[in-house]
Design a protein around this motif. Structure first.
Motif, mmCIF file in Angstrom:
data_model
loop_
_atom_site.group_PDB
_atom_site.id
_atom_site.type_symbol
_atom_site.label_atom_id
_atom_site.label_comp_id
_atom_site.label_asym_id
_atom_site.label_seq_id
_atom_site.Cartn_x
_atom_site.Cartn_y
_atom_site.Cartn_z
ATOM 1 N N PRO A 81 23.838 24.599 10.225
ATOM 2 C CA PRO A 81 22.422 25.340 10.435
ATOM 3 C C PRO A 81 22.010 26.355 11.568
ATOM 4 N N GLY A 82 23.411 26.421 12.328
ATOM 5 C CA GLY A 82 23.208 27.369 13.155
ATOM 6 C C GLY A 82 24.179 27.918 14.215
ATOM 7 N N ARG A 122 13.040 35.121 11.515
ATOM 8 C CA ARG A 122 13.487 33.935 10.869
ATOM 9 C C ARG A 122 14.444 33.129 11.676
ATOM 10 N N LEU A 123 14.604 33.384 13.057
ATOM 11 C CA LEU A 123 15.352 32.492 14.048
ATOM 12 C C LEU A 123 14.592 31.600 14.641
ATOM 13 N N SER A 124 15.109 30.335 14.785
ATOM 14 C CA SER A 124 14.611 29.649 15.735
ATOM 15 C C SER A 124 15.558 29.452 17.072
ATOM 16 N N ALA A 181 22.304 39.329 11.514
ATOM 17 C CA ALA A 181 23.115 38.377 10.708
ATOM 18 C C ALA A 181 22.474 36.990 10.379
ATOM 19 N N ALA A 182 22.120 36.364 11.772
ATOM 20 C CA ALA A 182 21.471 35.050 11.653
ATOM 21 C C ALA A 182 20.112 35.086 10.940
ATOM 22 N N HIS A 203 19.406 28.491 13.211
ATOM 23 C CA HIS A 203 18.859 27.819 14.576
ATOM 24 C C HIS A 203 19.931 28.303 15.558
ATOM 25 N N VAL A 204 19.324 28.822 16.740
ATOM 26 C CA VAL A 204 20.330 29.457 18.078
ATOM 27 C C VAL A 204 19.787 28.656 19.401
#
Length: 337
Positions: A145-146, A228-230, A169-170, A176-177
């Motif tokens: 997921p990340g 789009r990153l969490s 890229a993520a 998820h970061v």
């Protein structure tokens, strides 16, 4: 016909680390920190960037971790590459193969654990292009997921944007970061304080650094560039729940046309790893229960995060259900769909 029983609330630990997947062998082969060394009597010790600690099966044996989860009533756990060790900022020729092998192993733990384990991948950050390619691989091929990134990169906007290829890229697949304490490439760990190092570094300095991470994210255009990153900031965002009113006052008196963007705190995710009920109560009031995860920081800390932090907190039952696992379950369902 009676209605079906409601699905029990999952209890998900969203901040834990894993040192298996080939890392034990890699660390034993090293002579400089980070490395493993044998103590008299045969026990292993991890020589890390900020000190030395016993290295037990909790660190690398998934069966030990699952048994600990069962004892604490945890249904699921998010394991990460151990970013604080500094393995992800080693020279690329040392890091690439080791990290790829770890990520492969981490992805396999989901099936091996019956779906109880999820994972955040490490990246070989000394080769930014290879790191970006690994992001695409772990999302598209491995289904992780990340990723976990060293939060030293988020002490300023300029530093964070040196990771632009990785973040782009993520963003391509949604990711998820976790932003976790860790070094940047080609930087040495700071010299230890002259006294009370365990408290000055592992509590005071760590919490201040987490606060810097939050400020970088909410005051910059990073979330707009890569929507789009969490982002998950550890330890309830550092000191943010306790000093945000001062920052509002600073803006009110010095830049009244540009108030401090308190509402943007709700764009991020936070975990309560290694903190207690009083801190959690303050964070719920400021950050909102819908943005907080349960977290343990296992195996560095082995406390039951539900019993020690969430259960005794003066927080509404519905908020507790969200923190216990509802928030994490909804996020992971979207990331793993």
């Amino acid at each position: 016909m009676s209605a079906p029983s409601p699905r029990p609330t999952p209890r998900i630990d969203m901040h834990a680390h894993f040192y298996g997947g080939g890392l034990v062998e890699a660390l034993l082969a090293r002579s400089e920190r980070p490395c493993l060394r044998e103590r008299p009597g045969g026990a292993l010790a991890m020589v890390a960037m900020n000190g030395e600690f016993p290295f037990t099966s909790d660190h690398f044996d998934i069966a030990t971790g699952l048994a600990q989860m069962d004892a604490q009533g945890l249904t699921h756990r998010l394991l990460t590459f151990p970013g604080a060790l500094g393995l992800d900022v080693l020279p690329a020729n040392e890091a690439r193969e080791m990290i790829a092998g770890f990520n492969d192993h981490l992805a396999g733990l989901r099936a091996a654990s019956g779906g109880r384990i999820f994972g955040l991948a490490g990246l070989p950050l000394a080769d930014i292009d290879a790191a970006a390619q690994e992001v695409r691989r772990i999302r598209r091929d491995l289904g992780l997921p990340g990723i976990i990134l060293p939060s030293d990169y988020f002490n300023s906007v300029a530093e964070a944007k040196t990771l632009a290829p990785v973040l782009a890229a993520a963003n391509e697949t949604g990711c998820h970061v976790m932003l976790h304490p860790g070094l940047k490439v080609a930087t040495a760990p700071p010299a230890p304080p002259a006294d009370f190092a365990q408290y000055r570094t592992s509590a005071v300095a760590l919490q201040a650094q987490a606060t810097q991470t939050v400020l970088t994210l909410i005051l910059s255009d990073i979330q707009d560039l890569w929507p789009r990153l969490s982002f998950q900031v550890v330890n309830l965002g550092g000191t943010i729940p306790f000093i945000f009113e001062r920052m509002e006052a600073i803006a009110r008196h010095r830049t009244p046309d540009h108030p401090f963007p308190t509402e943007r705190l709700g764009n991020l995710w936070y975990d309560c790893a290694s903190l207690g009920p009083r801190a959690l109560e303050a964070a719920v009031k400021v950050l909102g229960a819908e943005r907080i995860f349960l977290g343990s920081d296992y195996p560095i800390f082995t406390d039951d995060p539900f019993a020690r932090t969430l259960a005794p907190a003066d927080v509404e039952p519905e908020a507790k259900r969200k923190i216990e696992g509802g928030n994490a379950f909804a996020l992971l369902e979207r990331l793993l769909a």
